[in-house]
Write a protein that holds these residues in place. Structure first.
Motif, PDB file in Angstrom:
ATOM      1  N   ALA A 160      -3.034  -9.040  -3.776  1.00  0.00           N
ATOM      2  CA  ALA A 160      -2.782  -8.929  -2.340  1.00  0.00           C
ATOM      3  C   ALA A 160      -4.064  -9.267  -1.585  1.00  0.00           C
ATOM      4  O   ALA A 160      -4.757  -8.406  -1.079  1.00  0.00           O
ATOM      5  CB  ALA A 160      -2.330  -7.505  -2.005  1.00  0.00           C
ATOM      6  N   ALA A 175      -2.046  -2.581   0.266  1.00  0.00           N
ATOM      7  CA  ALA A 175      -0.981  -3.190  -0.524  1.00  0.00           C
ATOM      8  C   ALA A 175      -1.163  -2.884  -2.010  1.00  0.00           C
ATOM      9  O   ALA A 175      -0.184  -2.659  -2.740  1.00  0.00           O
ATOM     10  CB  ALA A 175      -0.942  -4.691  -0.298  1.00  0.00           C
ATOM     11  N   ILE A 229       5.952  -6.294  -2.627  1.00  0.00           N
ATOM     12  CA  ILE A 229       4.591  -5.796  -2.876  1.00  0.00           C
ATOM     13  C   ILE A 229       4.621  -5.001  -4.169  1.00  0.00           C
ATOM     14  O   ILE A 229       4.634  -3.784  -4.194  1.00  0.00           O
ATOM     15  CB  ILE A 229       4.090  -4.936  -1.687  1.00  0.00           C
TER      16      ILE A 229
END
Length: 234
Positions: A160, A175, A229
């Motif tokens: 991320a 994240a 995610i």
């Protein structure tokens, strides 16, 4: 406090099952049974009286079922965690219970060690899910996205690194923390994985909860999979 007992309440409408669970818990170190309830309404009342750390909750009970009892307990006593212990692991049982605020979900074929681990997990802030339930949860979330389910216990830290592509203003570090929550790690385990302090992890979690408008870890898991995610590779 080190050495403190985890206070547990048992709710099950079948007397033999309820008494058996109470007896089993009495043999486990670090656990004190503070009461038992024959239905959800009694469970809610006993939580109000005894303020247990964890409730082991059956789902299909008279008067008030386990899902509604869980919802009431979590709303009035958010410090009390709920672990579902039921015969059923179908979607119609699993997902309403998690949405109501349960942090653990076991079937009644679980042994004493698995029950003790689930109780310890929810007390530490992790999800106390049996492996088959965790896999079903991940499969369901992946089905909603049309993507294959990731391995729940071995998800790596995601790449991320592009904050402009993250939703709701999440930072790359937030994240990463969110992906590890989705992988089932506790705050302590996340801190060890990212080489930061548990206090720093808690700050990241508070920030990402505020940004994403999720209320708890179960909602955070759903958010993580909805937005991709997770422990995806570069």
């Amino acid at each position: 406090m080190t050495g403190a007992l985890t206070r547990v309440l048992v709710a099950d409408d079948q007397t033999v099952v309820r008494e058996g669970i109470v007896m089993l818990l009495g043999l486990l170190p670090g656990i004190e049974v503070v009461g038992s309830a024959a239905d959800g309404e009694e469970a809610v009342a006993l939580v109000e009286r005894h303020h247990p750390d964890v409730v082991l909750m059956d789902l299909r009970m008279p008067r008030v079922d386990g899902v509604e009892a869980t919802r009431r307990i979590r709303a009035a006593h958010p410090e009390t965690e709920v672990v579902v212990l039921t015969t059923y692991a179908d979607d119609d049982s699993l997902f309403p219970a998690l949405q109501a605020g349960a942090r653990g979900y076991l079937t009644k074929d679980a042994g004493g060690e698995e029950i003790a681990r689930a109780i310890a997990d929810v007390r530490s802030g992790a999800a106390g899910l049996s492996p088959q339930v965790q896999l079903r949860l991940l499969e369901k979330l992946s089905d909603a996205q049309g993507t294959p389910a990731p391995a729940p216990a071995s998800a790596p830290v995601p790449a991320a690194t592009r904050p402009g592509e993250l939703p709701d203003g999440l930072t790359a570090r937030e994240a990463e923390v969110l992906a590890l929550i989705a992988a089932g790690l506790s705050n302590t385990e996340i801190a060890q994985r990212l080489f930061v302090s548990p206090a720093t992890v808690k700050t990241h979690i508070n920030n990402l909860f505020a940004k994403t408008a999720v209320r708890d870890r179960a909602q955070a898991v759903a958010y993580a999979f909805r937005h991709g995610i997770t422990g995806t590779q570069q």
